[in-house]
Structures are given as C-alpha cells and as structure tokens.
Write an enzyme that holds these catalytic residues in place. Structure first.
Site, PDB file in Angstrom:
ATOM      1  N   GLU B  62       0.735  -1.381   0.035  1.00  0.00           N
ATOM      2  CA  GLU B  62      -0.016   0.280   0.010  1.00  0.00           C
ATOM      3  C   GLU B  62       0.773   1.341  -0.111  1.00  0.00           C
ATOM      4  OE1 GLU B  62      -0.791  -2.634   1.732  1.00  0.00           O
ATOM      5  OE2 GLU B  62      -2.580  -3.209   0.919  1.00  0.00           O
ATOM      6  N   HIS B 131     -11.434  -5.302   7.731  1.00  0.00           N
ATOM      7  CA  HIS B 131     -12.221  -5.049   6.653  1.00  0.00           C
ATOM      8  C   HIS B 131     -13.562  -4.229   6.726  1.00  0.00           C
ATOM      9  CE1 HIS B 131      -9.773  -8.379   5.265  1.00  0.00           C
ATOM     10  NE2 HIS B 131     -10.313  -8.397   3.766  1.00  0.00           N
TER      11      HIS B 131
END
Lengths: 392, 329
Positions: B62, B131
């Site tokens: 990321e 999540h």
C-alpha cells in the site's frame, strides 16, 4: 567545467592502452578511477563486467575540483551558521562531496532528481542557488526552489519516502514515451544506508523492477545511520541487494568523483535507453555528525575517522591535478578565494533572510483553499491586528 | 437527460469511466483493479477498455501504491488509487499524511498532488477483521488532505468525477455496505451542474430535530426519520458529504430551527468526527439548543467479530433513542 552536461565521456572511442582493475582500495568490487593517492586508473570493471571509464578535458577536471571545493566550503559555512545559532539544524555533507558532485554532474538537463535532506552538492550541480536549502534549516520556509524548473525535487526528511516518488515519476516518464533514445529522460533517487532498511525503499525496488522504470537508485553508504553502523542495517553488501530485485547493482568508490560520475552516467544512460533501473552504492564516509544535533565521538572511534581522512575526495583530486600538471598553484588559490567569497556572500544573505509573516502559515495548504482555513486565517489576522502598534 | 437506476458500485464505475475518457492523464492504480475489476468490481471492465497503462495492477504494497502515485502526480498524471479495504490503508498512512498532504504546502504551491485515494470503508457486510473500519478521523485530522464520502449512487457518480478533477488530494470514502443499493443517476448531466463536492446537503427536510450523518449512516438516519414520522416526529436529516473541510452551514441553520441535534457515525465515538461536530454546533447554536448535541457512534472497541457487528453499528433504534433523549431534557 560548465554547469550541466560535460559530455558523454564514458563512451570515449579514444584508442588508449586499457588496464582493467577493480577493488583498488581493497574494498570488494569497488569501482575506482582515482586512487586516494591521486593516481588515475584508466578503466575499472563493475561486478557484471561493465567497463567504466571517463575521458574529461583538463577544463572539466578543473571544474569538478572547483565543484568539490565549493560545496565543501558552503557546507562548512552552513555548519558554522548553525553553531552560531543562525540555523536550527544542519545536515552536513562533509566527506560525501565526490559522490554528490560525481552523480550530480552525470545528470543531464532533462533528468529528474529526488533527494534526501543532505544532497546540497547535487542541488548545487543542478544550478540551484545554494541558499535555498538554508531556509529549511533556518526555519523560514520548507525549501524555496521550484522542483519542476530545476528538475530537483523537494528535500525529503522522512527516510526513504522519496524513493517511491522517484519510482512513480520514472513510471510516468516511461508512460509518456520519454525513454528509448539518447534524448530520453532518466530519474535518480538519493538515499542513505539506513534507508535501505525501510519498507518504502524495498517497495520502490519492487515497483521499479516490475515496471522497468528508468531510474537510478543512488545509495550513499556513509557507514552510519545517525549512530547505528552499517552492520545494524544489513549483512550483505548493499549493492548486492539489487540482484534479488532483478536489476544490476554496483559499488563505487564514493570518494572518487570520477568513478562516481562514470557509474552514474552509465546507469542513467541505461535507464534513458529503456533498460530499466539499477542500484549504485557509493561507498563513502560521513566525516561529521549526522546532523548538528548529534555527537559522533559517542559512537565511532578516531582511528576509523582518520583512516577515511586519508581517502579524502578533494585531496586526491588535488594530487591528481598537481601530478598531471593540469593546474598550477595559482589555480588552487583562485578556487579557494572563490569558495571563500561565495561562502561570505551566503552568510550575508542568510543573516538577511527575513522571518515569514505569521499569517503566511495559512498559505498553500490546499490548491483550492478551504472555507474552514479561510475563517481561521481571518480570525488570526484580526487577533494579530488587535495588538496596539502591531507590525502585522 | 438520461436517468438510469444504478447501484452505488455501478455508479462509481461509470464515474471512473467518465474520468478516464475525459482526461488522458487520469490513471487508476491498485491491487486487483485490472482483470478482476477490484474485489468489489468497482473498476470492472476499465482495464479492458483503457489498457494496462491507464488501469494499473500494482504490486501488493500500500505504501508503494500511494508513494508511486505521488511521483506520477509530480510528473503530471492524476492518479486514482484504490486501497482494497479500510484496514489496509495503514501501511500507506505515512505516505498519505506526510507526503501527499504536505507536498503543496512544503513547496509553497509549486508542486501539486492531484490525487484521489479511494477506500471502501465501514462495516455491515459480515467481513473478517481489518475489513470494516472507519478511519475517516485520521485523515480529516490531517491538514492538506480533503476527505469526502458519498451516500447514494448519484453522489457516487458525480463526486468521484469531481474529486478526480480537483487539484486537492482527496481521500474518497466509499460506504461498502451501500455498494449494492440502487438509486437514480443522471449520467449525461455536465459535471459543472453537479452538487458542489465540498458541501453538505439536506437529505430529508424536517422540523423537530436534526440528524447529521454521512456515508453508510445516511441510509440509517433516513430510515429512522421515516419511522419517527410514523410517530408524528419530523426529523431533518443532513448528509454531510464532506468531512474535511466540514460544511456545517446547513447544520447550523437546521439546528437553529429545530433546537435539537444528533450526530451519527460508525467510527468509535472517542475523538471521532461527532466530537468535533458537537463542539462546533454548541459554539454556533448555543442559544438555540434545547438539549445537548448527542452522538450515536460505534463503541470504543476494535471493530468486533461479524456476528456481533449489528450490535456495534448504530441502527435505527439507537438513532431514535438518541432523538428521544434530546426531547427529555
């Protein structure tokens, strides 16, 4: 030597007797073209068999020497200014002049550089006024030059972050179709040995490799990350890491301006021709502190510093110029005088640097502004104006 | 004017497609955004039509996605980064807050980072840990970033285009539990006619109390308002849409009329957006308030296991309970 491009010296066709040497100073696979004693080595081999050589004119040799002396003197002036309380901090390049000038002069006008906070020598080679980084360290701005104009990005203080920026920029160069010829663009990312431990640097290696980015990773291994020695960052020579990521790595004598130029020019030219990234480990030594805030006598011994003193990048260039009778004594005196004059000029200008108006802290937070911030600015201005006799 | 009924996910996809068509410098990058079309299929079909130089499958890192996008932006591109899930943004946090947010400031306006960071966020889909998080406060707290979130397909379609067209770096939060909810979208309306990106909007007018919500909680607030209306209480629901800068103009006007205010978000309450909003409304509307500004939020726990997330997430009942409390003062 003129600022900018000293010519494609590495591709000389000159028919001269070639001597192939490597590891001249006893360091493993160290590309060197000028010994600490000032002996010129005709050519040297990299670990992959690449032959490195330079073919400078006398004027270019003199120019490189002048660069080395000037950046050292300006750096020394900045250190002095910090000691006198005129700068909040200074990150000195003392000892690393050859790595910076060699790589900086190897850049062509179209190439883009992404520095850390110590690349004052590269900044100088890019034609940027040497006062520019002092604003950052004095605390009046965060770096005043235009990265687009000079093709030299802002100093980056977070360790290794700029290697990803360089990688993305280089991907953009390739996407713009600006590689594949001698007029192609290349990108260089500067970082230190400590940065090689960072995730961002390793991610940059992965990205640059899989996207075949026209990028040169230029690691100045100055042996210490503040106080931590190289052994705390790695168990293998840093240039060898490149192999694991799928591109070539080479270790150069970072105190040798000629070799630093030769390997960087070669790597940049490979990149601009579309041959992808490479890693250069410029093996050097930081002679001073990491910054003016630390005390290197706490973490390294005098004999080590003395050993590196003997490899000084300026002394060896001076010895070479003298032995080869490229210059006479008056040249050195003239360069010293120029350096002195420029450093005095720098000092005068630093002392004259005004503090920014407080309300300017609200400038440039967002390209399109923000109503919340506009209101804060208005309230703060009003508050400042409320003081009787306020200058603001 | 072609009005179609689309899900939020399809509307975002249509908006991204429009942005790619309109500006050749727009590039989409992220993990699995290419052939797969993203794990939520928001980029479905885009690589097929625009090629792998415009829709880039990146390595799985990321910080690398954001950091290389910074370089692309300096080069003149307009990167749209997808972070696959809210809880995966933290490895990129340094690049976002220290680099993306500060380049323009640091360079005194000479370097622009016209970048959009898309993050599917929030809970309610029964996912595993990392999540379902709501990290908006981290980004809204950082000067130099702008943070917006859409709550319906029309906003998804126009706001993503507005964000990409803006030179400000923008964190674009997509309420993932609402990806499959449908609504009308005007596909051909010019972007200049769209509702302004950094402005809140009254989602349902009312007179008795003001409910402020954004992203996934707008739907919940509207459901609460419907239920309240059956009991004879008219709630005004405001969709904040922009979290940084916060646009509370409509909220101030509303609270001065209703005298009551409830703020709703999924993120934990402690130092959440609700705290800031409550403080500002108190400062601005003090003499109009009939009761304190109340917050309905997630709890100050890590996001819990999916089988109890319905208890964690603010729902219609918790919103209505808070409204009742504002009447009990």
């Amino acid at each position: 030597m003129a600022k900018g491009d000293p010519g494609a010296a590495t591709r000389s066709k000159r028919a001269a007797p070639r001597t192939k040497r490597a590891a001249a100073t006893g360091e493993p696979e160290l590309v060197q073209l000028l010994t600490p004693e000032g002996e010129r080595i005709e050519s040297a081999l990299g670990p992959d068999g690449t032959e490195y050589r330079v073919d400078f004119t006398d004027e270019e040799y003199r120019g490189l020497y002048r660069d080395l002396v000037l950046v050292r003197k300006l750096d020394a002036e900045a250190t002095a200014l910090q000691r006198q309380g005129e700068l909040g901090l200074w990150a000195s390049l003392l000892g690393q002049e050859a790595a910076q000038v060699g790589s900086g002069r190897a850049l062509r006008t179209q190439d883009m550089a992404f520095p850390t906070y110590r690349e004052h020598g590269v900044l100088y080679c890019r034609g940027i006024d040497p006062i520019m980084p002092l604003g950052l360290f004095r605390g009046v701005d965060q770096g005043g030059w235009d990265p687009n104009e000079f093709k030299f990005n802002m100093y980056t203080i977070v360790i290794g972050a700029q290697t990803l920026h360089a990688t993305g920029y280089a991907m953009g160069v390739a996407m713009d179709g600006k590689t594949g010829s001698d007029e192609g663009e290349a990108v260089i990312a500067y970082f230190g040995d400590g940065a090689t431990s960072q995730g961002d640097v390793n991610e940059a290696f992965v990205w640059a490799s899989v996207f075949n980015a026209p990028l040169v990773f230029f690691c100045q291994n100055n042996q210490y990350a503040i106080s931590e020695p190289l052994e705390r960052q790695t168990r293998v020579p840093l240039y060898q890491r490149a192999g694991g990521f799928g591109f070539p790595g080479v270790r150069v004598d970072g105190n040798d301006v000629l070799a630093s130029y030769a390997v960087t020019r070669h790597a940049l030219d490979n990149a601009r021709h579309g041959q992808g990234p490479s890693l250069i480990e410029a093996y050097t030594y930081r002679m001073g502190a990491h910054t003016t805030s630390d005390d290197p006598t706490r973490y390294r011994i005098a004999s080590e510093v003395e050993a590196w003193q003997a490899k000084d990048p300026i002394a060896r260039m001076k010895a070479f110029l003298t032995k080869q009778q490229i210059v006479d004594e008056s040249f050195f005196a003239e360069v010293d005088e120029q350096a002195r004059a420029e450093s005095v000029h720098l000092r005068e200008r630093v002392l004259a640097m005004p503090d920014p108006e407080p309300v300017t802290m609200f400038d440039h937070v967002y390209p399109n502004g923000s109503p919340e911030l506009d209101e804060q600015r208005a309230q703060f201005s009003k508050y400042l104006e409320s003081f009787e006799g306020s200058a603001h | 004017m072609a009005t179609e009924t689309l899900t939020l996910g399809k509307a975002l996809n249509a908006g991204l497609r429009k942005a790619l068509e309109n500006d050749p410098k727009v590039v989409i990058m992220g993990e699995d955004v290419g052939k797969l079309g993203g794990v939520f299929r928001i980029t479905d079909g885009l690589q097929k039509d625009f090629g792998d130089q415009r829709v880039i499958d990146t390595p799985l890192a990321e910080s690398g996605i954001i950091g290389t996008a910074v370089g692309l932006a300096i080069r003149g591109f307009r990167p749209v980064c997808e972070i696959q899930f809210d809880g995966f943004v933290y490895p990129a946090y340094d690049q976002i807050v220290s680099q993306v947010a500060k380049m323009h400031y640091r360079s005194q306006g000479k370097v622009r980072i016209p970048m959009v960071i898309r993050i599917p966020y929030g809970g309610g889909i029964g996912a595993v840990e990392h999540h379902s998080e709501s990290p908006e406060a981290y980004f809204a707290h950082t000067a130099g970033l702008k943070v917006v979130t859409c709550a319906n397909p029309q906003d998804g379609y126009s706001m993503i285009q507005q964000a990409i067209a803006s030179d400000d770096p923008i964190v674009f939060l997509e309420p993932k539990r609402r990806y499959w909810e449908k609504g009308p979208v005007e596909l051909d309306a010019p972007l200049t006619d769209a509702y302004p990106l950094h402005a809140a909007r009254v989602a349902r007018p009312g007179t008795d109390a003001t409910v402020l919500a954004y992203g996934p909680m707008v739907r919940t607030a509207l459901d609460a308002a419907t239920a309240a209306a059956e009991d004879g209480r008219e709630l005004e629901v405001i969709d904040l849409r922009t979290l940084s800068p916060l646009d509370l103009t409509a909220a101030y006007e509303s609270v001065k009329r209703t005298g009551r205010c409830v703020v709703v978000h999924e993120a934990p309450g402690n130092l959440g957006l609700g705290s800031e909003i409550a403080a500002r409304i108190t400062e601005e509307c003090f003499y109009s308030l009939e009761s304190p500004v109340l917050r309905v939020t997630g709890f100050d726990t890590p996001y819990p296991a999916a089988r109890v997330e319905e208890e964690y997430l603010p729902d219609l009942d918790r919103v209505l309970d808070a409204v009742d409390r504002t009447f009990g003062w």
